[in-house]
Structure formats: structure tokens, C-alpha cells
Design a protein around this motif. Structure first.
Motif, PDB file in Angstrom:
ATOM      1  N   THR A   1     137.908  37.840 -16.760  1.00  0.00           N
ATOM      2  CA  THR A   1     138.002  37.831 -15.296  1.00  0.00           C
ATOM      3  C   THR A   1     136.949  38.774 -14.710  1.00  0.00           C
ATOM      4  O   THR A   1     136.278  38.441 -13.731  1.00  0.00           O
ATOM      5  N   GLN A   2     136.795  39.934 -15.317  1.00  0.00           N
ATOM      6  CA  GLN A   2     135.779  40.902 -14.870  1.00  0.00           C
ATOM      7  C   GLN A   2     134.387  40.287 -15.009  1.00  0.00           C
ATOM      8  O   GLN A   2     133.557  40.388 -14.109  1.00  0.00           O
TER       9      GLN A   2
ATOM     10  N   GLU B   1     133.804  37.778 -12.232  1.00  0.00           N
ATOM     11  CA  GLU B   1     133.501  38.436 -10.961  1.00  0.00           C
ATOM     12  C   GLU B   1     132.043  38.876 -10.912  1.00  0.00           C
ATOM     13  O   GLU B   1     131.351  38.674  -9.916  1.00  0.00           O
ATOM     14  N   VAL B   2     131.578  39.481 -12.002  1.00  0.00           N
ATOM     15  CA  VAL B   2     130.183  39.916 -12.079  1.00  0.00           C
ATOM     16  C   VAL B   2     129.261  38.698 -12.013  1.00  0.00           C
ATOM     17  O   VAL B   2     128.262  38.695 -11.286  1.00  0.00           O
TER      18      VAL B   2
ATOM     19  N   GLN C   1     129.790  35.794 -10.638  1.00  0.00           N
ATOM     20  CA  GLN C   1     129.771  35.244  -9.274  1.00  0.00           C
ATOM     21  C   GLN C   1     128.857  36.071  -8.365  1.00  0.00           C
ATOM     22  O   GLN C   1     128.096  35.521  -7.584  1.00  0.00           O
ATOM     23  N   LYS C   2     128.962  37.391  -8.467  1.00  0.00           N
ATOM     24  CA  LYS C   2     128.100  38.261  -7.663  1.00  0.00           C
ATOM     25  C   LYS C   2     126.636  38.026  -8.028  1.00  0.00           C
ATOM     26  O   LYS C   2     125.769  37.988  -7.153  1.00  0.00           O
TER      27      LYS C   2
ATOM     28  N   SER D   1     131.134  47.323 -12.434  1.00  0.00           N
ATOM     29  CA  SER D   1     132.305  46.686 -13.043  1.00  0.00           C
ATOM     30  C   SER D   1     132.810  47.566 -14.179  1.00  0.00           C
ATOM     31  O   SER D   1     132.240  48.616 -14.456  1.00  0.00           O
TER      32      SER D   1
ATOM     33  N   MET E   1     137.380  30.859 -13.079  1.00  0.00           N
ATOM     34  CA  MET E   1     136.555  30.726 -11.888  1.00  0.00           C
ATOM     35  C   MET E   1     137.126  29.723 -10.887  1.00  0.00           C
ATOM     36  O   MET E   1     136.838  29.793  -9.701  1.00  0.00           O
TER      37      MET E   1
END
Length: 154
Positions: A41-42, A45-46, A48-49, A124, A152
Motif C-alpha cells: 500500500t505504501q 501511494e509512492v 501514484q505520487k 514514505s 490501487m
């Protein structure tokens, strides 16, 4: 053009360690690594950024090409020929000059993009090394890819 920039930015994003590993012979069956849902999940997130940053960087890079009065398609055609010794393309002296100016500008931009992407990873809970491990594992591990896609979607 997007493919060129995406690959350039992917190289920036994953860092030189994965590029080095990519250029060496990698066995087809890589040892799978243990990845918790929280860690994946982390990573998502990274990722996506970074995708958002990639889009912004692409816009900046395309503007750089266009500021030299270069058509994106023509720049890409010349660049592919420069990168592939088996590909040839006829260019004028003016195109050569424009091409070199654009590449010089893009090379100046790269450290800033890399710095921003490293900052996203650093912010992160993942280390740069772990992010690279996950990125490499995702290239060959279909189950891990599926898990990432599920995360995602939610």
C-alpha cells in the motif's frame, strides 16, 4: 514521445541500481520477495505520487522540445536513432543543433526530477533500496502485480 519521457522518468524514479540490474542478465525466475499489504500500500501511494510527478515532468519536457521549435514526433524520431545504432535518420544541420540544445536542457532538468522523486520515497516509510526491490520484483512477479492493482483500485 510519451514513451521516451516515461522511460527516462522511470529510470530516474527507480534509480541507477535497477538500471544496472536491468542491463545485466537476470534469470527468468527471480526469487520472490515477501511483501506485506501495508508495504505494498505504501509502495502504491509512492507510485501514484510519482505518476503525477511524471505527468508534470512530461509537460515540462515537451515544452522544452517545443520551445526549440521542434515537432515532438521529429525530436523523438531523431532521439530513437541516436539511441539505437541500427537506426538511421537524415537530419539537417539545424535539426542537429536543435536536438543537441533540447537534450542539453533535458539533462539539466533530470537531477531536479530525480531529487523530487527521491524526496517522495524518503517521505514514505520505504527506503530507496526497498522501493527499488519492490519495483524490480513487480517486473516479474504476476501475483505481486495483481495485488498492487487491487490496492490501487480501492
Amino acid at each position: 514521445m510519451k514513451k521516451f519521457f516515461s522511460s527516462l522518468l522511470f529510470v530516474v524514479a527507480v534509480g541507477t541500481a535497477s538500471v544496472t540490474a536491468q542491463s545485466t542478465t537476470i534469470p527468468q525466475q527471480q526469487e520472490s520477495i515477501e511483501v506485506s499489504d501495508a508495504e505494498l500500500t505504501q509502495f502504491a501511494e509512492v507510485f501514484q505520487k510519482m505518476r503525477m510527478m511524471n505527468q508534470e515532468a512530461q509537460k515540462e519536457m515537451m515544452a522544452t522540445v517545443q520551445n526549440e521549435d521542434f515537432e515532438l514526433e521529429r525530436f523523438n524520431e531523431i532521439h530513437q536513432a541516436e539511441m539505437d545504432p541500427n537506426k538511421e535518420v537524415e537530419t539537417s544541420a539545424e535539426e542537429d543543433k536543435k536536438y543537441k540544445a533540447v537534450v542539453s536542457e533535458l539533462e539539466k532538468m533530470q537531477p531536479e526530477f530525480q531529487k523530487k522523486m527521491q524526496a517522495v520515497i524518503t517521505e514514505s516509510d520505504l527506503s530507496m533500496e526497498r522501493y527499488q526491490q519492490l519495483a524490480m520484483a513487480l517486473r516479474s512477479d504476476a501475483e505481486l502485480q495483481q495485488r498492487l492493482q487491487e490496492i490501487m483500485k480501492s
